[in-house]
Design an enzyme around this catalytic site. Structure first.
Site, PDB file in Angstrom:
ATOM      1  N   PRO A   2      47.399  45.652  33.944  1.00  0.00           N
ATOM      2  CA  PRO A   2      45.878  46.086  34.655  1.00  0.00           C
ATOM      3  C   PRO A   2      46.533  46.633  36.260  1.00  0.00           C
ATOM      4  CG  PRO A   2      45.596  44.263  33.765  1.00  0.00           C
ATOM      5  CD  PRO A   2      47.366  44.393  33.264  1.00  0.00           C
ATOM      6  N   GLU A   3      46.666  47.496  36.609  1.00  0.00           N
ATOM      7  CA  GLU A   3      46.663  48.135  37.970  1.00  0.00           C
ATOM      8  C   GLU A   3      45.393  48.595  38.939  1.00  0.00           C
ATOM      9  OE1 GLU A   3      48.919  51.670  37.901  1.00  0.00           O
ATOM     10  OE2 GLU A   3      49.699  51.206  35.870  1.00  0.00           O
ATOM     11  N   ARG A 111      50.918  37.592  26.238  1.00  0.00           N
ATOM     12  CA  ARG A 111      52.440  37.389  26.124  1.00  0.00           C
ATOM     13  C   ARG A 111      52.876  35.892  27.706  1.00  0.00           C
ATOM     14  NH1 ARG A 111      55.565  42.982  27.684  1.00  0.00           N
ATOM     15  NH2 ARG A 111      56.894  41.872  27.724  1.00  0.00           N
TER      16      ARG A 111
END
Ligand SMILES: [Zn+2]
Length: 283
Positions: A2-3, A111
């Site tokens: 996510p940015e 992850r």
């Protein structure tokens, strides 16, 4: 990962839903993701209400009612989900913050690189946030400041604008989109950019981020919003993950290369390779 637009979307959703809610309990089965540790975290947070939420770069910053700061980073695959305690389980839930009114926040993370961290105080927070570069959409993000960052550096332009110590919040998706928009090859040396090119890139970065926010983010990977909904920006991407397809501007087939270890998409016609660094090693 996510940015800025994705984290900003989550931040705005949190603002609407979480402020004033009391923390009743915290649970995890992934102790490394709760920092400094689950017991310390619970001790300082249970029984307190959320007062506010902010964003800096890709980091979410919460304050509890007594001023205690908590920061969270979703890293590669983290999701923050606001659910009823009775809702069905979400896959890969690593942390649950139980709230009043039958609600809870679930931190799901395939992850396990994401984390949530309790900080001591605002001085501690400032120290952490000072590491980051200029923040788009703030008064510091002027063309003049952006020029200072770009024009002196002998490095490739794409890794430079993705460097969180230089420009905060821009990652792989929005750097590819911005460089295509500005017609700049991602491997150009930053200091080789003309004044006009820097201005164009500056405008394109802001525009790409603004559109990303308007579309509530890009869900090409794991990202979803606080309600678990995908963002709509994927349908408005011009170049990212479009390799093999025609460039929307000139029709040339879009290529994928690696720049600084990251998959990078470009139009070989719109983004000429003139002046690139290490060109022969990357194609
Ligand atoms: Zn093109």
């Amino acid at each position: 990962m996510p940015e800025l637009p994705e984290v900003e979307t989550i931040k705005r959703d949190i603002e609407k839903n979480l402020i004033g809610k009391k923390i009743l309990d915290v649970w995890t089965d992934s102790p490394k993701q709760v920092q400094p540790n689950i017991d310390g975290f619970k001790k300082e947070t249970v029984g307190k209400k959320f007062k506010d939420v902010k964003r800096r770069a890709k980091i979410l910053i919460f304050h509890l009612e007594d001023g205690t700061p908590i920061i969270a980073h979703l890293k590669l695959s983290g999701r923050l989900l606001y659910r009823n305690q009775t809702d069905k389980a979400d896959a890969f839930t690593r942390i649950i913050i139980k709230l009043g009114e039958g609600k809870e926040i679930r931190f799901a993370d395939l992850r396990r690189f994401g984390w949530i961290r309790l900080l001591k105080d605002d001085a501690n927070l400032k120290e952490f946030l000072d590491e980051f570069g200029i923040e788009p959409f703030t008064p510091d993000f002027t063309l003049e400041n952006f020029k200072k960052i770009v024009s002196s550096k002998p490095t490739k332009i794409k890794p430079l604008i993705m460097d969180q110590k230089q420009v905060a919040g821009v990652g792989n998706i929005y750097s590819d989109e911005s460089l295509w928009c500005a017609k700049i090859h991602p491997e150009r040396s930053a200091k080789s950019l003309s004044s006009d090119e820097i201005k164009k890139l500056y405008d394109c970065i802001l525009e790409a981020l603004k559109q990303g926010i308007a579309d509530r983010g890009t869900s090409v990977d794991q990202y979803v919003d606080l309600q678990g909904q995908k963002g709509k920006h994927e349908q408005n991407l011009q170049i990212f993950r479009k390799n093999g397809q025609p460039c929307p501007r000139c029709g040339t087939i879009i290529k994928k290369i690696r720049v600084g270890g990251r998959g990078t998409h470009l139009c070989p016609n719109c983004q000429k390779s003139r002046g690139v660094l290490d060109h022969k090693f990357t194609f």
